[in-house]
Design an enzyme around this catalytic site. Structure first.
Site, mmCIF file in Angstrom:
data_model
loop_
_atom_site.group_PDB
_atom_site.id
_atom_site.type_symbol
_atom_site.label_atom_id
_atom_site.label_comp_id
_atom_site.label_asym_id
_atom_site.label_seq_id
_atom_site.Cartn_x
_atom_site.Cartn_y
_atom_site.Cartn_z
ATOM 1 N N ASN A 151 47.183 43.825 -7.047
ATOM 2 C CA ASN A 151 46.505 42.634 -6.880
ATOM 3 C C ASN A 151 45.252 42.685 -5.915
ATOM 4 O O ASN A 151 44.281 41.813 -5.938
ATOM 5 C CB ASN A 151 47.158 41.510 -6.519
ATOM 6 N N GLN A 179 49.268 40.966 -12.313
ATOM 7 C CA GLN A 179 47.699 41.328 -12.448
ATOM 8 C C GLN A 179 47.280 41.824 -13.706
ATOM 9 O O GLN A 179 45.968 41.568 -14.109
ATOM 10 C CB GLN A 179 47.352 42.024 -11.174
ATOM 11 N N SER A 199 53.393 36.009 -14.193
ATOM 12 C CA SER A 199 53.157 34.696 -13.609
ATOM 13 C C SER A 199 52.151 34.009 -14.617
ATOM 14 O O SER A 199 50.980 34.540 -14.567
ATOM 15 C CB SER A 199 52.521 34.828 -12.182
ATOM 16 N N ALA A 200 52.500 32.641 -14.877
ATOM 17 C CA ALA A 200 51.473 32.142 -15.739
ATOM 18 C C ALA A 200 50.341 31.500 -15.166
ATOM 19 O O ALA A 200 49.222 31.637 -15.891
ATOM 20 C CB ALA A 200 52.130 30.712 -16.427
ATOM 21 N N HIS A 201 50.191 31.522 -13.737
ATOM 22 C CA HIS A 201 48.930 30.811 -13.449
ATOM 23 C C HIS A 201 47.894 31.911 -13.046
ATOM 24 O O HIS A 201 46.540 31.817 -12.799
ATOM 25 C CB HIS A 201 49.042 30.045 -12.086
ATOM 26 N N THR A 237 67.351 22.674 -14.844
ATOM 27 C CA THR A 237 66.928 22.355 -16.060
ATOM 28 C C THR A 237 65.541 23.175 -16.258
ATOM 29 O O THR A 237 64.525 23.064 -15.251
ATOM 30 C CB THR A 237 66.748 20.971 -16.189
ATOM 31 N N CYS A 325 46.943 35.352 3.315
ATOM 32 C CA CYS A 325 46.379 34.586 4.179
ATOM 33 C C CYS A 325 47.625 33.592 4.943
ATOM 34 O O CYS A 325 48.407 33.238 4.057
ATOM 35 C CB CYS A 325 45.310 33.604 3.704
HETATM 36 N N1 PLP Z 1 52.890 39.840 -7.875
HETATM 37 C C1 PLP Z 1 51.660 40.012 -7.704
HETATM 38 C C2 PLP Z 1 50.722 41.525 -8.251
HETATM 39 C C3 PLP Z 1 50.895 38.921 -7.574
HETATM 40 O O1 PLP Z 1 49.508 39.098 -7.286
HETATM 41 C C4 PLP Z 1 51.263 37.810 -7.276
HETATM 42 C C5 PLP Z 1 50.455 36.561 -7.028
HETATM 43 O O2 PLP Z 1 49.464 36.995 -6.113
HETATM 44 C C6 PLP Z 1 52.825 37.661 -7.210
HETATM 45 C C7 PLP Z 1 53.437 38.768 -7.825
HETATM 46 C C8 PLP Z 1 53.280 36.191 -7.035
HETATM 47 O O3 PLP Z 1 53.167 35.259 -8.125
HETATM 48 P P1 PLP Z 1 53.479 33.587 -8.047
HETATM 49 O O4 PLP Z 1 52.371 33.193 -7.479
HETATM 50 O O5 PLP Z 1 53.728 33.348 -9.259
HETATM 51 O O6 PLP Z 1 54.686 33.771 -7.128
#
Ligand code: PLP
Length: 389
Positions: A151, A179, A199-201, A237, A325
């Site tokens: 990341n 990522q 992770s969806a976001h 749920t 951070c």
């Molecule tokens: N794994 C990696 C490589 C990420 O970059 C992140 C979020 O920055 C996560 C896991 C964690 O994701 P989440 O925000 O869904 O907990």
């Protein structure tokens, strides 16, 4: 504000927002209820699961919905350790993993006497090799964790080779694909790992939706008990609107992946080219080697990442340090430190992560602003003013 921090999170895609609205309006029932409202919700939930299994080429793997990738990583790690009861358990985890893997592994090793941990460092290129993982393995090794792409640096890891090693040694492999998904192909069957998390976001889906894919037969226990949802692997749920949004975002991400990768690579070339033309000195962290398109981690000699990030923010551009951070203070990157980069390079590093909505004009403006900021900050250094070094 021009947003250049897509590795932190991404704006919600219209298609995902529409899917969420539809699920909220039409499938608001509890998927565990037996009546018609429940059955409608159950059908929508299973449709989302089937969509995600298909875009990930998951075969017959189990797909467990979670609230985040952090939770999914915890489930794979802690679930594996719990399933082994008090059998001696050695975890082999790359030193560049996201905190949700690294901190969890450290916690397990610190609190459970039968759990041991080896952290495997990358080379200065940011890549953890199959040989480095192989050298860490022991007879009690019970899980390997290596992320698909980092990341902070965007460096792509040799998952297929490590999966082959893991299979030969009969050790499950956890691959955090948070990522990489949507930027390079993420095919569960081809990668050959046992656990995969998303992770969806991070791919224009909503917050509150993550997933764990687990090869059928991989042994892990639930962390949340009290209901039979998700095959008894995660009680509670299900957050159906977020899950429906994740499935729609995943379909879109996969459909557009090739176009998006080309777009991001073009923006990246443009940005670095502009820095070169301006004569801006910088060091790329992680190169050379396979890297995610649109993720650039660079260090400017003598400058601090705080000054660069705040200066760019004031100029209207969102960039980050890449590392975590806490309370508004940027911590030195554990990833760049593990790569053995010198302190000045760690403290002078910033991450640009471009996204599908960024335009060439935005990148042009960002590169110009960055060069202007760097020369202003360089001009203010004591040595530039002729002061005592
Ligand atoms: N794994 C990696 C490589 C990420 O970059 C992140 C979020 O920055 C996560 C896991 C964690 O994701 P989440 O925000 O869904 O907990």
């Amino acid at each position: 504000m021009i947003y250049l921090d897509h590795a932190a999170t991404t704006p919600l895609a219209t298609q995902a927002a529409d899917a969420m609205a539809r699920a909220s309006a039409l499938a608001w029932g509890n998927p565990s209820s037996v009546h018609a409202a429940g059955r409608t919700a159950r059908a929508a939930l299973e449709q989302a699961r089937a969509t995600l299994a298909s875009v990930l080429n998951a075969g017959d793997a189990r797909l467990v919905f979670t609230a985040s990738a952090s939770e999914a990583n915890n489930l794979a790690l802690k679930g594996t350790v719990l399933a082994r009861r008090s059998t001696p358990t050695h975890l082999v985890v790359s030193a560049i993993e996201h905190e949700s893997v690294l901190t969890t592994a450290r916690y397990l090793a610190a609190t459970l006497p039968h759990v041991m941990l080896t952290e495997v460092t990358p080379g200065t290129d940011g890549i953890v090799t199959r040989d480095a993982i192989a050298a860490a393995l022991r007879p009690e090794s019970a899980l390997i964790a290596l992320m698909h792409a980092n990341n902070e640096t965007g460096m792509i890891q040799p998952i297929e080779a490590v999966a082959e090693l893991a299979r030969e040694r009969g050790i499950p492999l956890l691959c955090d694909a948070v990522q990489s998904f949507g930027k390079i192909p993420v095919d569960f069957t081809e990668l050959g790992c046992d656990f995969l998390t998303l992770s969806a976001h991070k791919f224009h889906g909503p917050r509150g939706a993550g997933l764990l894919l687990a090869r059928r037969g991989a042994a892990f226990d639930a962390l949340v008990h009290g209901g039979l949802q998700e095959g008894g692997l995660r009680a509670g749920t299900e957050n159906l609107p977020a899950i429906a949004g994740m499935a729609a975002a995943a379909e879109l991400a996969v459909a557009q992946a090739a176009i998006e990768a080309r777009h991001l690579m073009q923006l990246e070339r443009q940005f670095l080219g502009q820095l070169d033309v301006a004569g801006q000195a910088y060091l790329l962290n992680g190169a050379p080697g396979p890297r995610l398109p649109g993720v650039i981690n660079l260090s400017l000699p003598d400058l601090s990442q705080d000054d660069l990030i705040i200066g760019m923010d004031v100029a209207g551009f969102a960039i980050s340090a890449g590392s975590a951070c806490s309370s508004g203070v940027v911590e030195p990157s554990h990833v760049l430190e593990a790569m053995g980069l010198p302190d000045w390079r760690v403290r002078g590093s910033v991450r640009f992560s471009f996204g599908r909505g960024n335009t060439q004009d935005e990148i042009e403006a960002a590169a110009r602003a960055f060069c202007e900021l760097a020369s202003r900050l360089e001009g203010a250094l004591p040595s530039a003013a002729g002061g005592a070094g």
